[in-house]
Design a protein around this motif. Structure first.
Motif, PDB file in Angstrom:
ATOM      1  N   ARG A  99      34.401  48.350  37.707  1.00  0.00           N
ATOM      2  CA  ARG A  99      34.231  47.325  36.662  1.00  0.00           C
ATOM      3  C   ARG A  99      35.536  46.995  35.952  1.00  0.00           C
ATOM      4  N   THR A 111      33.751  32.957  44.275  1.00  0.00           N
ATOM      5  CA  THR A 111      32.471  32.967  44.990  1.00  0.00           C
ATOM      6  C   THR A 111      31.287  32.509  44.152  1.00  0.00           C
ATOM      7  N   GLY A 112      31.503  32.259  42.886  1.00  0.00           N
ATOM      8  CA  GLY A 112      30.428  31.686  42.083  1.00  0.00           C
ATOM      9  C   GLY A 112      30.092  30.306  42.615  1.00  0.00           C
ATOM     10  N   ARG A 132      37.765  41.805  40.431  1.00  0.00           N
ATOM     11  CA  ARG A 132      36.359  41.432  40.287  1.00  0.00           C
ATOM     12  C   ARG A 132      36.211  40.038  39.681  1.00  0.00           C
ATOM     13  N   SER A 133      36.986  39.733  38.660  1.00  0.00           N
ATOM     14  CA  SER A 133      36.856  38.404  38.048  1.00  0.00           C
ATOM     15  C   SER A 133      37.359  37.313  38.994  1.00  0.00           C
ATOM     16  N   THR A 186      35.876  25.773  35.646  1.00  0.00           N
ATOM     17  CA  THR A 186      36.084  26.325  36.984  1.00  0.00           C
ATOM     18  C   THR A 186      37.516  26.094  37.440  1.00  0.00           C
ATOM     19  N   GLU A 245      34.617  36.699  41.396  1.00  0.00           N
ATOM     20  CA  GLU A 245      33.563  35.921  40.739  1.00  0.00           C
ATOM     21  C   GLU A 245      33.944  34.449  40.632  1.00  0.00           C
ATOM     22  N   HIS A 246      35.196  34.183  40.270  1.00  0.00           N
ATOM     23  CA  HIS A 246      35.644  32.792  40.149  1.00  0.00           C
ATOM     24  C   HIS A 246      35.583  32.067  41.495  1.00  0.00           C
TER      25      HIS A 246
END
Length: 128
Positions: free
Chosen positions: A15, A27-28, A20-21, A63, A24-25
């Motif tokens: 975490r 693959t969101g 990780r972020s 985004t 997320e950016h």
């Protein structure tokens, strides 16, 4: 000055890992679609918004800022009147987008199976 990540091996499952972020950016929903849309050509904001059907102006702006900060997208303001801003992928962004497009094509190509699985699932649970 030491940062929090100096002693941290990059591990997206941790975490505290900054990867990780970025994941997320990229693959969101809006990140993946934005990267995919920019794969073939650079686009202006409104062109990109039309291409990524359903994204709000605010969400696309957020985004793009996140993807630019992560080094995936380049924002280029043209010194013309009226102002013109183009968005394009960086080399890293192209690599990420290429891999995402492979996943997108896989999912699109198997949608008959997905729809059949959904139908079986819903029928087994009394419909949806």
């Amino acid at each position: 000055m030491a940062s929090d990540t100096d002693d941290l091996a990059f591990d997206v499952f941790s975490r505290r890992c900054p990867s990780r972020s970025t994941l997320e950016h990229a693959t969101g929903r809006w990140g993946a679609l934005t990267l995919g849309a920019l794969y073939e050509e650079s686009l202006r904001f409104n062109e990109l918004r039309r291409r990524v059907d359903g994204v709000s102006e605010k969400m696309l702006s957020q985004t793009l800022h996140a993807l630019e900060r992560d080094g995936l997208v380049l924002r280029e303001a043209q010194p013309v009147n009226p102002p013109r801003v183009d968005y394009e992928l960086t080399p890293f962004g192209r690599e990420v987008a290429g891999r995402l497009l492979g996943l997108i094509q896989l999912v699109e190509g198997r949608m008959d199976e997905v729809l059949a699985a959904r139908s079986r699932y819903d029928e087994a649970r009394g419909g949806r």
